[in-house]
Motif scaffolding. Sequence first.
Motif, mmCIF file in Angstrom:
data_model
loop_
_atom_site.group_PDB
_atom_site.id
_atom_site.type_symbol
_atom_site.label_atom_id
_atom_site.label_comp_id
_atom_site.label_asym_id
_atom_site.label_seq_id
_atom_site.Cartn_x
_atom_site.Cartn_y
_atom_site.Cartn_z
ATOM 1 N N VAL A 58 0.834 -1.203 0.000
ATOM 2 C CA VAL A 58 0.000 0.000 0.000
ATOM 3 C C VAL A 58 0.869 1.253 0.000
ATOM 4 O O VAL A 58 0.588 2.219 -0.730
ATOM 5 C CB VAL A 58 -0.953 -0.023 1.211
ATOM 6 C CG1 VAL A 58 -1.735 1.279 1.305
ATOM 7 C CG2 VAL A 58 -1.923 -1.200 1.108
ATOM 8 N N ILE A 70 -6.903 3.543 -3.078
ATOM 9 C CA ILE A 70 -6.463 2.154 -3.028
ATOM 10 C C ILE A 70 -7.690 1.282 -2.824
ATOM 11 O O ILE A 70 -8.381 1.392 -1.810
ATOM 12 C CB ILE A 70 -5.452 1.905 -1.886
ATOM 13 C CG1 ILE A 70 -4.340 2.952 -1.887
ATOM 14 C CG2 ILE A 70 -4.913 0.492 -1.968
ATOM 15 C CD1 ILE A 70 -3.497 2.977 -3.119
ATOM 16 N N ILE A 90 -3.976 -1.601 6.432
ATOM 17 C CA ILE A 90 -4.133 -0.962 5.126
ATOM 18 C C ILE A 90 -4.446 0.520 5.285
ATOM 19 O O ILE A 90 -3.864 1.374 4.596
ATOM 20 C CB ILE A 90 -5.227 -1.678 4.324
ATOM 21 C CG1 ILE A 90 -4.787 -3.105 3.987
ATOM 22 C CG2 ILE A 90 -5.572 -0.904 3.052
ATOM 23 C CD1 ILE A 90 -5.860 -3.961 3.358
ATOM 24 N N ALA A 105 -2.050 3.592 3.980
ATOM 25 C CA ALA A 105 -2.572 4.423 2.889
ATOM 26 C C ALA A 105 -2.366 5.908 3.139
ATOM 27 O O ALA A 105 -2.401 6.702 2.200
ATOM 28 C CB ALA A 105 -4.058 4.127 2.679
#
Length: 541
Positions: free
Chosen positions: A323, A334, A380, A384
């Motif tokens: 990521v 994403i 995640i 990000a």
Amino acid sequence: MSVIDVPLPDAVHVIIEADGDPRSATPAGPGRWTVPGAEVTARHQPDGGLELTLAAPGPPGLSKVALRWRHHPGGNRPALVLGDAWERSYGELQWRGIQPERPLPWYWLGTDPVVGTTAGFGVRTRAGALCCWTVDEDGTTLWLDVRSGGLPVLPGERELAAATVVGVAADAGTTPYAALQALCAAMSPDPLLPEQPVVGCNNWYYAYGKDFGPDAVLRDAATIAEYAGDHPVRPFCVVDDGWTEGGGSAPGGPWDVGLPGVFDDMAGLAAGIAAQGARPGLWFRPLLSRVETEGMRTDVGRPGRIPLDPSSDATLAAVAADVARFRAWGFELIKHDFSTYDVFGRFHPDTPPEMAGPRQQLADRTRTTAEVLVALYRTIAEAAGDALVLGCNTVGHLAAGLVEVQRTGDDTSGRHWERTRRMGINTLAFRLAQHNRFYAVDADCVPCTPATEWALNRQFLDLVARSGTALFVSVDPAARTPQADADLTAAVRLALDGGQPGGVEPLDWLATTTPRRWRTGDMNLAYSWSQPWGAWPLLPL
């Protein structure tokens, strides 16, 4: 409309072994129940919620807990009951009469259209258990699945925070839709919401991951920018499956390079999308690998398609690195996909009673599957940074607060309108109340392709644009006509404005899975979703 104080359950039952029978727990003081080897505690919270914690300090651990209320919230037996879905919905969400064995994941709402009352229970987002309800004529039961994969969890000495139950009750005059909005707000006190409306294009439903390259992506970016015109909110252009080796079949990583000879410069592609006036977005499948790697699972998979274990620190480190790399390339959205399938080995259409099979394994037996999934989503989100995160085939109730946008239904289609009708309209109607309470809802793309009827797709386009939910379009250049371009331009600009003021509300949703009548502002709209022959009779799609 009021949030109610959730009472203590009338009885508690505990399942120790994964295939064992429930054991009736013995009251051990206010809000405490015990069986040999396990303890359940319920604590009232200042906001009326009921916090449920579990302890199972030694082997064999703990599998499930059932909490039984011998009454219904609000005091009235419902005539119709609505539940949610485990992850994406698959066209099956609907109000039904009481069906005692029907699993109702995460929350349920009951209504009596004659009396006009509506009430329900749910659990707060990011629970530590996979939670579902059952409702019968005499009361309701909450089932807490705290297994690690398909095996009993072994939490050791720590107290396991399983769930917090909340409830709402509405009197006559409050619509069931407004009651569901209030329940969703009570379940999700800390949503992560996008700062601006989410609108864009995605090439999946005309390219399906095949025979496209940077030129096609840049053409799509120019098209969506054309539809947006000079609107100050810029649309996204999402590069879906097909940009890596093995693309078009939802392949696994590594995700460090694009398809050789085609997508050789991913940073350059992101910059090119931005130069066309769109914001670059990228799809990936975080928990599948094409090559053997650290953190891979040994109980499932096959050569070339190796699932990764999300309970492994090595897996989380690799996902975070992927990521961060996408962000460094310049991608501002994403989209992570397929993680539910890669954990459980299946999708969950028709709402099975549980997500995991009996023999599925995770390396870390000390945490529940729900806790492991929340940790994955958090990894995640943190990696990000300021990029927008869109979850697809994720467990929305666990991802809320960790994704800005959530794909709430199974795929629409650029090949068969029937799939768009069944999936897209159903999820928009029955999960619309989650919008801006859990995350921004994404009912999936509106296709514009030669294989599907634009007269039907343009109605779906109009409804999604008015709703204020995320709008993504998948426009085949071969399907562009002056009328389609005009429709897409109007819808994209309305969606970039945030939709119709006040959004939309399904009106006939008590009686159908794909509502035709909707309220928007001070208008009532009627759509027709039927092809000349009606709907295919449960055609597998």
